[in-house]
Design a protein around this motif. Structure first.
Motif, PDB file in Angstrom:
ATOM      1  N   SER A 126     -16.825  14.846  23.861  1.00  0.00           N
ATOM      2  CA  SER A 126     -17.115  14.207  25.323  1.00  0.00           C
ATOM      3  C   SER A 126     -18.055  15.142  25.930  1.00  0.00           C
ATOM      4  O   SER A 126     -18.647  16.246  25.516  1.00  0.00           O
ATOM      5  CB  SER A 126     -15.600  14.654  26.109  1.00  0.00           C
ATOM      6  OG  SER A 126     -15.381  16.128  26.358  1.00  0.00           O
ATOM      7  N   GLU A 127     -18.455  14.807  27.268  1.00  0.00           N
ATOM      8  CA  GLU A 127     -19.635  15.425  27.992  1.00  0.00           C
ATOM      9  C   GLU A 127     -18.953  16.343  29.111  1.00  0.00           C
ATOM     10  O   GLU A 127     -19.701  16.880  29.919  1.00  0.00           O
ATOM     11  CB  GLU A 127     -20.577  14.448  28.565  1.00  0.00           C
ATOM     12  CG  GLU A 127     -21.629  13.883  27.422  1.00  0.00           C
ATOM     13  CD  GLU A 127     -22.575  14.968  27.065  1.00  0.00           C
ATOM     14  OE1 GLU A 127     -22.825  15.928  27.424  1.00  0.00           O
ATOM     15  OE2 GLU A 127     -22.889  14.520  25.750  1.00  0.00           O
ATOM     16  N   ARG A 128     -17.721  16.717  28.994  1.00  0.00           N
ATOM     17  CA  ARG A 128     -17.037  17.352  29.982  1.00  0.00           C
ATOM     18  C   ARG A 128     -17.441  18.743  29.583  1.00  0.00           C
ATOM     19  O   ARG A 128     -18.210  19.263  28.988  1.00  0.00           O
ATOM     20  CB  ARG A 128     -15.525  17.570  29.624  1.00  0.00           C
ATOM     21  CG  ARG A 128     -14.812  16.014  30.152  1.00  0.00           C
ATOM     22  CD  ARG A 128     -13.367  16.301  29.749  1.00  0.00           C
ATOM     23  NE  ARG A 128     -13.055  16.771  28.236  1.00  0.00           N
ATOM     24  CZ  ARG A 128     -11.783  16.545  27.842  1.00  0.00           C
ATOM     25  NH1 ARG A 128     -10.780  16.668  28.595  1.00  0.00           N
ATOM     26  NH2 ARG A 128     -11.779  16.808  26.597  1.00  0.00           N
ATOM     27  N   LYS A 129     -17.072  19.871  30.930  1.00  0.00           N
ATOM     28  CA  LYS A 129     -17.799  21.098  30.898  1.00  0.00           C
ATOM     29  C   LYS A 129     -17.313  21.931  29.821  1.00  0.00           C
ATOM     30  O   LYS A 129     -18.019  22.637  29.369  1.00  0.00           O
ATOM     31  CB  LYS A 129     -17.271  21.558  32.282  1.00  0.00           C
ATOM     32  CG  LYS A 129     -17.953  22.918  32.510  1.00  0.00           C
ATOM     33  CD  LYS A 129     -17.490  23.412  34.054  1.00  0.00           C
ATOM     34  CE  LYS A 129     -18.547  24.691  34.329  1.00  0.00           C
ATOM     35  NZ  LYS A 129     -18.146  24.825  35.772  1.00  0.00           N
ATOM     36  N   PHE A 130     -16.124  21.655  29.090  1.00  0.00           N
ATOM     37  CA  PHE A 130     -15.478  22.162  28.181  1.00  0.00           C
ATOM     38  C   PHE A 130     -15.043  21.362  27.268  1.00  0.00           C
ATOM     39  O   PHE A 130     -14.311  20.509  27.332  1.00  0.00           O
ATOM     40  CB  PHE A 130     -14.530  23.107  28.439  1.00  0.00           C
ATOM     41  CG  PHE A 130     -13.886  24.469  27.480  1.00  0.00           C
ATOM     42  CD1 PHE A 130     -14.819  25.352  27.398  1.00  0.00           C
ATOM     43  CD2 PHE A 130     -12.870  24.023  26.643  1.00  0.00           C
ATOM     44  CE1 PHE A 130     -14.022  26.316  26.388  1.00  0.00           C
ATOM     45  CE2 PHE A 130     -12.545  24.890  26.005  1.00  0.00           C
ATOM     46  CZ  PHE A 130     -13.126  26.026  25.676  1.00  0.00           C
ATOM     47  N   SER A 131     -15.807  21.303  26.053  1.00  0.00           N
ATOM     48  CA  SER A 131     -15.346  20.456  24.792  1.00  0.00           C
ATOM     49  C   SER A 131     -15.073  20.899  23.488  1.00  0.00           C
ATOM     50  O   SER A 131     -16.164  21.929  23.173  1.00  0.00           O
ATOM     51  CB  SER A 131     -16.481  19.175  25.006  1.00  0.00           C
ATOM     52  OG  SER A 131     -16.303  18.403  23.833  1.00  0.00           O
ATOM     53  N   PRO A 132     -14.744  20.163  22.509  1.00  0.00           N
ATOM     54  CA  PRO A 132     -14.823  20.813  21.077  1.00  0.00           C
ATOM     55  C   PRO A 132     -16.218  20.246  20.444  1.00  0.00           C
ATOM     56  O   PRO A 132     -16.792  19.473  21.046  1.00  0.00           O
ATOM     57  CB  PRO A 132     -13.608  19.751  20.490  1.00  0.00           C
ATOM     58  CG  PRO A 132     -12.732  19.435  21.589  1.00  0.00           C
ATOM     59  CD  PRO A 132     -13.513  19.331  22.814  1.00  0.00           C
ATOM     60  N   TYR A 133     -16.600  21.047  19.587  1.00  0.00           N
ATOM     61  CA  TYR A 133     -17.844  20.798  18.866  1.00  0.00           C
ATOM     62  C   TYR A 133     -17.655  21.152  17.593  1.00  0.00           C
ATOM     63  O   TYR A 133     -17.365  22.231  16.941  1.00  0.00           O
ATOM     64  CB  TYR A 133     -18.975  22.035  19.759  1.00  0.00           C
ATOM     65  CG  TYR A 133     -20.397  21.511  19.410  1.00  0.00           C
ATOM     66  CD1 TYR A 133     -21.119  20.868  20.327  1.00  0.00           C
ATOM     67  CD2 TYR A 133     -21.172  22.309  18.447  1.00  0.00           C
ATOM     68  CE1 TYR A 133     -22.212  20.406  20.013  1.00  0.00           C
ATOM     69  CE2 TYR A 133     -22.532  21.858  18.042  1.00  0.00           C
ATOM     70  CZ  TYR A 133     -23.232  21.075  18.814  1.00  0.00           C
ATOM     71  OH  TYR A 133     -24.368  20.869  18.872  1.00  0.00           O
ATOM     72  N   PHE A 134     -18.203  20.196  16.493  1.00  0.00           N
ATOM     73  CA  PHE A 134     -18.098  20.306  15.037  1.00  0.00           C
ATOM     74  C   PHE A 134     -19.300  20.075  14.350  1.00  0.00           C
ATOM     75  O   PHE A 134     -20.146  19.330  15.065  1.00  0.00           O
ATOM     76  CB  PHE A 134     -17.086  18.999  14.722  1.00  0.00           C
ATOM     77  CG  PHE A 134     -15.847  19.195  15.293  1.00  0.00           C
ATOM     78  CD1 PHE A 134     -14.749  19.993  14.903  1.00  0.00           C
ATOM     79  CD2 PHE A 134     -15.599  18.272  16.517  1.00  0.00           C
ATOM     80  CE1 PHE A 134     -13.375  19.951  15.313  1.00  0.00           C
ATOM     81  CE2 PHE A 134     -14.324  18.293  16.984  1.00  0.00           C
ATOM     82  CZ  PHE A 134     -13.241  19.338  16.641  1.00  0.00           C
TER      83      PHE A 134
END
Length: 222
Positions: free
Chosen positions: A131-139
């Protein structure tokens, strides 16, 4: 073993080649549409471990003039860090590809013998951000293409000996990372990912080597 002069010239040649490749990537940012290209700086402390089992042919101490085969085992741990620059291109809504140029430094110590090593590497990763939310998972998943490693070993009563890995030494290290991305400003983001990297061993050598790291990136979106 190689001389310091030849080692230095080969290392400089590899470095300049990689720097040109990274520079071409960064300089082409104008060709990408706005918002799809980003650059980042990486700092990644790591812990490494390797275990090697090999057959070594040595003179037989009980029979003059004959040779015997022995099993040689080595197990080493190291601590160090990666630093580098990256370029990232978002080719889909949630997907991106990144590459750059990294430099590593590691130190090891065992049985009174200490050593330090360094090498350059080109990382190539595919990244997924749900997602482009302020806080998001990143793989991230990909590999490190490593240049020859230079090691300096300090041996008691002998001094410092310099080694350089040859063409048969592992060059590819598959790497995966899972963490988070935090957008703390309009164009600035912070990425933090625990990572696992495994070095593909050279043929005919029984060795297992891996690194556990924490990849931290400060990213500027263009």
């Amino acid at each position: 073993m190689v001389t310091k002069t030849s080692m230095s010239s080969k290392m400089k040649s590899n470095f300049y080649t990689s720097l040109i490749l990274a520079g071409l990537l960064f300089s082409s940012s104008g060709a990408f549409s706005q918002g799809k290209f980003a650059i980042s700086a990486t700092v990644a402390p790591f812990y490494g471990h390797s275990k090697t089992v090999a057959e070594v042919i040595l003179p037989d101490s009980y029979s003059s003039g004959t040779l015997t085969t022995q099993i040689w085992k080595s197990e080493l741990s190291s601590k160090g860090y990666w630093v580098g620059l990256n370029g990232r291109y978002s080719f889909a809504e949630k997907w991106s590809a990144s590459t750059g140029l990294w430099f590593s430094y590691a130190k090891m110590k065992q049985s009174g013998t200490s050593s330090r090593s360094h090498n350059f590497s080109i990382p190539v990763f595919v990244n997924f951000q749900p997602s482009e939310r302020k806080f998001s998972p990143y793989f991230s998943a990909g590999a490190l293409w490593n240049f020859g490693t230079t090691s300096r070993v300090n041996i008691p009563d002998i001094g410092t000996v310099t080694f350089k890995s040859d063409r048969n030494t592992s060059r590819i290290s598959p790497t995966v990372g899972a963490g988070v991305i935090y957008h703390f400003a309009k164009h600035l983001s912070l990425i933090a990912q625990p990572t696992f990297s495994y070095a593909i061993p050279p043929s005919a050598i029984n060795t297992k080597a891996y690194q556990l790291g924490l990849n931290v990136q400060l990213m500027l979106k263009l």
